[in-house]
Design a protein around this motif. Structure first.
Motif, PDB file in Angstrom:
ATOM      1  N   SER A 150       6.805   0.274  -0.673  1.00 39.20           N
ATOM      2  CA  SER A 150       5.964   0.358   0.516  1.00 39.20           C
ATOM      3  C   SER A 150       5.924  -0.992   1.239  1.00 39.20           C
ATOM      4  N   LEU A 151       5.721  -2.057   0.467  1.00 41.23           N
ATOM      5  CA  LEU A 151       5.620  -3.394   1.071  1.00 41.23           C
ATOM      6  C   LEU A 151       6.930  -3.768   1.764  1.00 41.23           C
ATOM      7  N   LYS A 152       8.038  -3.479   1.098  1.00 42.27           N
ATOM      8  CA  LYS A 152       9.333  -3.808   1.691  1.00 42.27           C
ATOM      9  C   LYS A 152       9.471  -3.149   3.076  1.00 42.27           C
ATOM     10  N   THR A 153       9.098  -1.873   3.149  1.00 41.83           N
ATOM     11  CA  THR A 153       9.234  -1.158   4.414  1.00 41.83           C
ATOM     12  C   THR A 153       8.223  -1.650   5.447  1.00 41.83           C
ATOM     13  N   LEU A 154       7.023  -1.963   4.985  1.00 39.62           N
ATOM     14  CA  LEU A 154       6.003  -2.459   5.916  1.00 39.62           C
ATOM     15  C   LEU A 154       6.406  -3.779   6.541  1.00 39.62           C
ATOM     16  N   ILE A 155       7.029  -4.635   5.747  1.00 39.11           N
ATOM     17  CA  ILE A 155       7.461  -5.937   6.277  1.00 39.11           C
ATOM     18  C   ILE A 155       8.445  -5.705   7.421  1.00 39.11           C
ATOM     19  N   ARG A 156       9.267  -4.681   7.283  1.00 39.73           N
ATOM     20  CA  ARG A 156      10.227  -4.361   8.340  1.00 39.73           C
ATOM     21  C   ARG A 156       9.523  -3.817   9.592  1.00 39.73           C
ATOM     22  N   GLU A 157       8.478  -3.012   9.383  1.00 43.80           N
ATOM     23  CA  GLU A 157       7.881  -2.276  10.505  1.00 43.80           C
ATOM     24  C   GLU A 157       6.686  -2.959  11.179  1.00 43.80           C
ATOM     25  N   ALA A 158       5.842  -3.616  10.398  1.00 39.70           N
ATOM     26  CA  ALA A 158       4.574  -4.109  10.956  1.00 39.70           C
ATOM     27  C   ALA A 158       4.728  -5.510  11.539  1.00 39.70           C
ATOM     28  N   ASP A 159       3.849  -5.869  12.458  1.00 37.00           N
ATOM     29  CA  ASP A 159       3.879  -7.225  13.008  1.00 37.00           C
ATOM     30  C   ASP A 159       3.439  -8.246  11.966  1.00 37.00           C
ATOM     31  N   SER A 160       2.603  -7.824  11.048  1.00 36.08           N
ATOM     32  CA  SER A 160       2.268  -8.652   9.890  1.00 36.08           C
ATOM     33  C   SER A 160       1.547  -7.753   8.883  1.00 36.08           C
ATOM     34  N   THR A 161       1.681  -8.071   7.610  1.00 32.37           N
ATOM     35  CA  THR A 161       0.984  -7.289   6.584  1.00 32.37           C
ATOM     36  C   THR A 161       0.026  -8.204   5.831  1.00 32.37           C
ATOM     37  N   LEU A 162      -1.265  -7.977   6.070  1.00 30.05           N
ATOM     38  CA  LEU A 162      -2.305  -8.775   5.414  1.00 30.05           C
ATOM     39  C   LEU A 162      -2.540  -8.174   4.030  1.00 30.05           C
ATOM     40  N   LEU A 163      -2.224  -8.953   3.012  1.00 28.84           N
ATOM     41  CA  LEU A 163      -2.293  -8.412   1.645  1.00 28.84           C
ATOM     42  C   LEU A 163      -3.588  -8.797   0.938  1.00 28.84           C
ATOM     43  N   ILE A 164      -4.165  -7.813   0.277  1.00 22.18           N
ATOM     44  CA  ILE A 164      -5.308  -8.046  -0.589  1.00 22.18           C
ATOM     45  C   ILE A 164      -4.870  -7.649  -1.990  1.00 22.18           C
ATOM     46  N   ASP A 165      -4.865  -8.604  -2.890  1.00 24.28           N
ATOM     47  CA  ASP A 165      -4.486  -8.329  -4.265  1.00 24.28           C
ATOM     48  C   ASP A 165      -5.720  -7.794  -4.988  1.00 24.28           C
ATOM     49  N   ASN A 166      -5.595  -6.637  -5.606  1.00 28.84           N
ATOM     50  CA  ASN A 166      -6.769  -6.061  -6.280  1.00 28.84           C
ATOM     51  C   ASN A 166      -7.289  -6.951  -7.411  1.00 28.84           C
ATOM     52  N   ASP A 167      -6.484  -7.928  -7.849  1.00 28.53           N
ATOM     53  CA  ASP A 167      -6.963  -8.859  -8.875  1.00 28.53           C
ATOM     54  C   ASP A 167      -7.727 -10.046  -8.276  1.00 28.53           C
ATOM     55  N   ALA A 168      -7.703 -10.167  -6.946  1.00 28.53           N
ATOM     56  CA  ALA A 168      -8.221 -11.403  -6.351  1.00 28.53           C
ATOM     57  C   ALA A 168      -9.742 -11.473  -6.235  1.00 28.53           C
ATOM     58  N   TRP A 169     -10.356 -10.405  -5.795  1.00 29.43           N
ATOM     59  CA  TRP A 169     -11.754 -10.521  -5.386  1.00 29.43           C
ATOM     60  C   TRP A 169     -12.729  -9.710  -6.227  1.00 29.43           C
ATOM     61  N   HIS A 170     -12.409  -9.441  -7.482  1.00 30.28           N
ATOM     62  CA  HIS A 170     -13.428  -8.722  -8.259  1.00 30.28           C
ATOM     63  C   HIS A 170     -13.982  -9.601  -9.373  1.00 30.28           C
ATOM     64  N   GLU A 171     -15.123  -9.188  -9.872  1.00 33.17           N
ATOM     65  CA  GLU A 171     -15.789  -9.971 -10.913  1.00 33.17           C
ATOM     66  C   GLU A 171     -15.247  -9.531 -12.269  1.00 33.17           C
ATOM     67  N   GLN A 172     -15.353 -10.444 -13.238  1.00 34.11           N
ATOM     68  CA  GLN A 172     -14.936 -10.115 -14.601  1.00 34.11           C
ATOM     69  C   GLN A 172     -15.806  -8.997 -15.172  1.00 34.11           C
ATOM     70  N   GLY A 173     -15.204  -8.153 -15.979  1.00 35.82           N
ATOM     71  CA  GLY A 173     -15.974  -7.201 -16.773  1.00 35.82           C
ATOM     72  C   GLY A 173     -16.567  -6.017 -16.019  1.00 35.82           C
ATOM     73  N   GLU A 174     -16.127  -5.790 -14.806  1.00 30.91           N
ATOM     74  CA  GLU A 174     -16.645  -4.637 -14.072  1.00 30.91           C
ATOM     75  C   GLU A 174     -15.830  -3.392 -14.416  1.00 30.91           C
ATOM     76  N   SER A 175     -16.447  -2.214 -14.269  1.00 30.50           N
ATOM     77  CA  SER A 175     -15.675  -0.982 -14.413  1.00 30.50           C
ATOM     78  C   SER A 175     -14.764  -0.894 -13.194  1.00 30.50           C
ATOM     79  N   MET A 176     -13.744  -0.034 -13.278  1.00 35.48           N
ATOM     80  CA  MET A 176     -12.801   0.073 -12.164  1.00 35.48           C
ATOM     81  C   MET A 176     -13.512   0.485 -10.867  1.00 35.48           C
TER      82      MET A 176
END
Ligand code: GDP
Length: 362
Positions: A150-176
């Motif tokens: 998906s990312l590969k294709t988006l890089i081709r199509e979109a003017d920019s792809t702002l990525l949010i890594d699901n590991d970046a902004w969550h607290e330790q020990g939370e349920s999904m």
């Protein structure tokens, strides 16, 4: 910056809705409209703040595409005219950019978002960006492989792809689920501030950011990332010089949506806070530091007046695809894709008998 939001898939719809709600609650008025598109009816029904459109009903009968992002691509292709029709009147002449929001690891968003971006680019003159959620490290191989394609294709199509890594902004020990709530809230706040920072604010000094500065920062294309951090600020701006530096450092080094993304083609530094508390010298110093740190000659800057006793720094990086995190992710996605192909071969009974030391009878 006035934007139209289109959420595709479950994560896409939830994040687009959260952003719309944040923008309304803060009274920013940057979000002009939101549409959630999905092949799973139940996911659409749980949304309150976005208009909804079901796609692919003839293929999957409202049950979603599972994790099959090729099917996600197909249903978006089949129903693209309906989606574009539903956007008429939402992407009004006032929208300065369109954001397609999707979780890249699933099916409908992962496969559908690139198709939608492709068609939007042909219909609208404004930039079309993706806000894409990358699966965390512990999510399975299918998610990684889906997100890689998906990312590969988006890089081709979109003017920019702002990525949010699901590991970046969550607290330790939370349920999904708890983690998703936290992450979505943070995405809404940070991306919502970015949209709002490109809005004209009446009666404030010269350095307010203009929408064109956000757009110019994203002009490099490829991957973009967003960082944010705040600290309590003194009422005397002269005492906040170090605070401006320290929030800017944290925003880039520990608060970014894509961990370890520090190299960029262009960057934008927005210092948010009460105008009287914003230290000119500190802002200038932080901007120069950001130039050194990102290796970019194009670091734009500005203030965003916010009624708060804190000082915040919002850092937008454009052209950040050379970061280690993106490279590591793409390696993981390729490996997952190979493993999946091997798995498919193994589950094909004919493969076991492919050995030509024994011949077929006829
Ligand atoms: P789709 O409905 O087929 O497009 O699939 P999803 O939107 O459920 O995509 C799955 C990916 O999105 C996985 O990587 C999930 O971890 C992630 N995801 C699902 N829901 C959320 C959410 O509410 N917030 C965030 N940040 N990620 C989500």
């Amino acid at each position: 910056m006035k934007v139209a939001l289109i959420g595709v898939g479950q994560a896409g719809g939830k994040v687009a809705e959260r952003l719309t709600r944040f923008d309304a609650e803060m009274g920013f008025g940057a979000v002009q409209g939101a549409l959630a598109v999905n092949s799973a009816e139940a996911d659409l029904q749980s949304l309150e703040f976005a208009d909804t459109l079901l796609i692919g009903a003839d293929r999957v009968n409202g049950h979603g595409v599972g994790g099959d992002n090729e099917l996600g691509t197909e249903v978006m292709q089949s129903d693209i005219q309906q989606v574009l029709g539903a956007l008429d009147g939402r992407v009004t002449s006032s929208a300065e950019a369109i954001f397609v929001v999707a979780g890249l690891g699933g099916g409908t968003g992962s496969g559908g978002a690139p198709v939608l971006v492709h068609h939007l680019q042909q219909v609208y003159d404004v930039p079309v960006y993706t806000l894409g959620v990358l699966p965390g490290r512990n999510e399975g191989a299918l998610y990684q492989a889906n997100a890689g394609r998906s990312l590969k294709t988006l890089i081709r199509e979109a003017d920019s792809t702002l990525l949010i890594d699901n590991d970046a902004w969550h607290e330790q020990g939370e349920s999904m689920d708890g983690a998703f709530e936290t992450i979505n809230g943070k995405i809404a706040q940070r991306v919502g501030l970015l949209f709002a920072s490109g809005e004209a604010v009446e009666g404030v000094g010269e350095s307010v950011v203009d929408s064109s500065e956000v757009i110019n920062t994203l002009r490099a294309g490829g991957v973009s990332a967003l960082g944010y951090a705040t600290e309590l600020a003194s009422e005397d701006s002269a005492e906040n010089i170090n605070t401006a530096m320290s929030v800017s450092r944290q925003a880039l080094l520990t608060g970014t949506s894509l961990p370890d993304a520090t190299t960029a083609e262009a960057a934008l530094l927005v210092i948010a806070g009460e105008p009287d508390r914003i230290p000119r010298k500190g802002v200038e110093r932080a901007r120069r530091w950001l130039e050194d740190e990102t290796g970019s000659m194009q670091v734009r800057g500005g203030d965003f007046p916010l009624d708060s006793d804190r000082l915040g720094a919002l850092v937008l990086l454009g052209g950040a695809e050379r970061s280690d995190r993106v490279r590591a992710f793409m390696d993981r996605a390729r490996e997952a894709n190979r493993a999946q192909e091997r798995e498919e071969e193994r589950s094909d009974p004919a493969e076991q008998f492919a050995d030509d030391r024994l011949e077929n009878l006829f």
